[in-house]
Design a protein around this motif. Structure first.
Motif, PDB file in Angstrom:
ATOM      1  N   TRP A  73     -47.992 -39.614  43.258  1.00  0.00           N
ATOM      2  CA  TRP A  73     -47.978 -38.249  42.770  1.00  0.00           C
ATOM      3  C   TRP A  73     -47.687 -38.266  41.274  1.00  0.00           C
ATOM      4  O   TRP A  73     -47.268 -39.269  40.722  1.00  0.00           O
ATOM      5  CB  TRP A  73     -46.972 -37.383  43.525  1.00  0.00           C
ATOM      6  N   THR A  74     -47.932 -37.128  40.628  1.00  0.00           N
ATOM      7  CA  THR A  74     -47.769 -37.024  39.176  1.00  0.00           C
ATOM      8  C   THR A  74     -46.579 -36.130  38.849  1.00  0.00           C
ATOM      9  O   THR A  74     -46.384 -35.087  39.460  1.00  0.00           O
ATOM     10  CB  THR A  74     -49.041 -36.427  38.541  1.00  0.00           C
ATOM     11  N   VAL A  75     -45.799 -36.572  37.856  1.00  0.00           N
ATOM     12  CA  VAL A  75     -44.649 -35.819  37.359  1.00  0.00           C
ATOM     13  C   VAL A  75     -44.797 -35.710  35.846  1.00  0.00           C
ATOM     14  O   VAL A  75     -45.178 -36.688  35.180  1.00  0.00           O
ATOM     15  CB  VAL A  75     -43.321 -36.532  37.713  1.00  0.00           C
ATOM     16  N   TYR A  76     -44.506 -34.543  35.307  1.00  0.00           N
ATOM     17  CA  TYR A  76     -44.573 -34.324  33.854  1.00  0.00           C
ATOM     18  C   TYR A  76     -43.191 -34.051  33.293  1.00  0.00           C
ATOM     19  O   TYR A  76     -42.368 -33.409  33.941  1.00  0.00           O
ATOM     20  CB  TYR A  76     -45.466 -33.120  33.537  1.00  0.00           C
ATOM     21  N   GLY A  77     -42.959 -34.499  32.063  1.00  0.00           N
ATOM     22  CA  GLY A  77     -41.731 -34.198  31.362  1.00  0.00           C
ATOM     23  C   GLY A  77     -41.869 -32.890  30.603  1.00  0.00           C
ATOM     24  O   GLY A  77     -42.930 -32.269  30.592  1.00  0.00           O
ATOM     25  N   PRO A  78     -40.819 -32.476  29.907  1.00  0.00           N
ATOM     26  CA  PRO A  78     -40.872 -31.236  29.138  1.00  0.00           C
ATOM     27  C   PRO A  78     -41.741 -31.395  27.886  1.00  0.00           C
ATOM     28  O   PRO A  78     -41.883 -32.495  27.350  1.00  0.00           O
ATOM     29  CB  PRO A  78     -39.412 -30.985  28.753  1.00  0.00           C
ATOM     30  N   TRP A  79     -42.330 -30.281  27.431  1.00  0.00           N
ATOM     31  CA  TRP A  79     -43.122 -30.287  26.202  1.00  0.00           C
ATOM     32  C   TRP A  79     -42.216 -30.574  25.016  1.00  0.00           C
ATOM     33  O   TRP A  79     -41.120 -30.018  24.919  1.00  0.00           O
ATOM     34  CB  TRP A  79     -43.818 -28.943  25.994  1.00  0.00           C
ATOM     35  N   LYS A  80     -42.680 -31.434  24.118  1.00  0.00           N
ATOM     36  CA  LYS A  80     -41.923 -31.786  22.914  1.00  0.00           C
ATOM     37  C   LYS A  80     -42.835 -31.721  21.700  1.00  0.00           C
ATOM     38  O   LYS A  80     -44.055 -31.729  21.818  1.00  0.00           O
ATOM     39  CB  LYS A  80     -41.335 -33.202  23.036  1.00  0.00           C
ATOM     40  N   ARG A  81     -42.225 -31.707  20.514  1.00  0.00           N
ATOM     41  CA  ARG A  81     -42.961 -31.675  19.250  1.00  0.00           C
ATOM     42  C   ARG A  81     -42.822 -33.014  18.524  1.00  0.00           C
ATOM     43  O   ARG A  81     -42.167 -33.925  19.011  1.00  0.00           O
ATOM     44  CB  ARG A  81     -42.441 -30.542  18.371  1.00  0.00           C
ATOM     45  N   ASN A  82     -43.436 -33.101  17.366  1.00  0.00           N
ATOM     46  CA  ASN A  82     -43.441 -34.313  16.545  1.00  0.00           C
ATOM     47  C   ASN A  82     -42.042 -34.941  16.430  1.00  0.00           C
ATOM     48  O   ASN A  82     -41.063 -34.236  16.223  1.00  0.00           O
ATOM     49  CB  ASN A  82     -43.974 -33.948  15.147  1.00  0.00           C
ATOM     50  N   THR A  83     -41.970 -36.242  16.582  1.00  0.00           N
ATOM     51  CA  THR A  83     -40.761 -37.083  16.491  1.00  0.00           C
ATOM     52  C   THR A  83     -39.688 -36.737  17.518  1.00  0.00           C
ATOM     53  O   THR A  83     -38.507 -36.933  17.281  1.00  0.00           O
ATOM     54  CB  THR A  83     -40.148 -37.106  15.070  1.00  0.00           C
TER      55      THR A  83
END
Length: 107
Positions: A73-83
């Motif tokens: 199954w697939t799990v995603y982390g939280p959205w993040k920005r540059n660096t």
């Protein structure tokens, strides 16, 4: 007991195989400069760090998880920005591992 040891061996082999690809993985499509990696012990996690991405773009880690029966199954982390770093966990179960780790970008 033998079955538990065999299942642990299967997950261990899968984790060892994914670790060979994880540290040097890059983002697809040439967007920014991303590195991915997995944790070395349970509970198994995957992380992604990206730099040199456009100001408005976001990314997140994408894990393909696997259990001792071979279910994925697939799990995603939280959205993040540059660096920044995005991290996700497959499960608290120590017999569940990370098969693949990658990066997903916002459209």
């Amino acid at each position: 007991m033998k079955r538990a040891l065999a299942l642990t061996g299967v997950v261990g082999a899968l984790l060892a195989g994914s670790a060979a690809f994880a540290p040097a993985a890059s983002a697809a499509g040439g967007v920014g400069n991303c590195n991915t990696w997995t944790s070395s012990r349970a509970p198994y996690t995957g992380s992604a760090y990206c730099s040199n991405i456009a100001w408005g773009d976001k990314f997140r880690v994408k894990l393909t998880c696997v259990d001792p029966r071979g279910s994925q199954w697939t799990v995603y982390g939280p959205w993040k920005r540059n660096t920044e770093t995005s991290t996700a966990k497959c499960s608290d179960n120590p017999n569940v591992g990370v098969l693949r780790v990658g990066v997903s970008f916002s459209a």
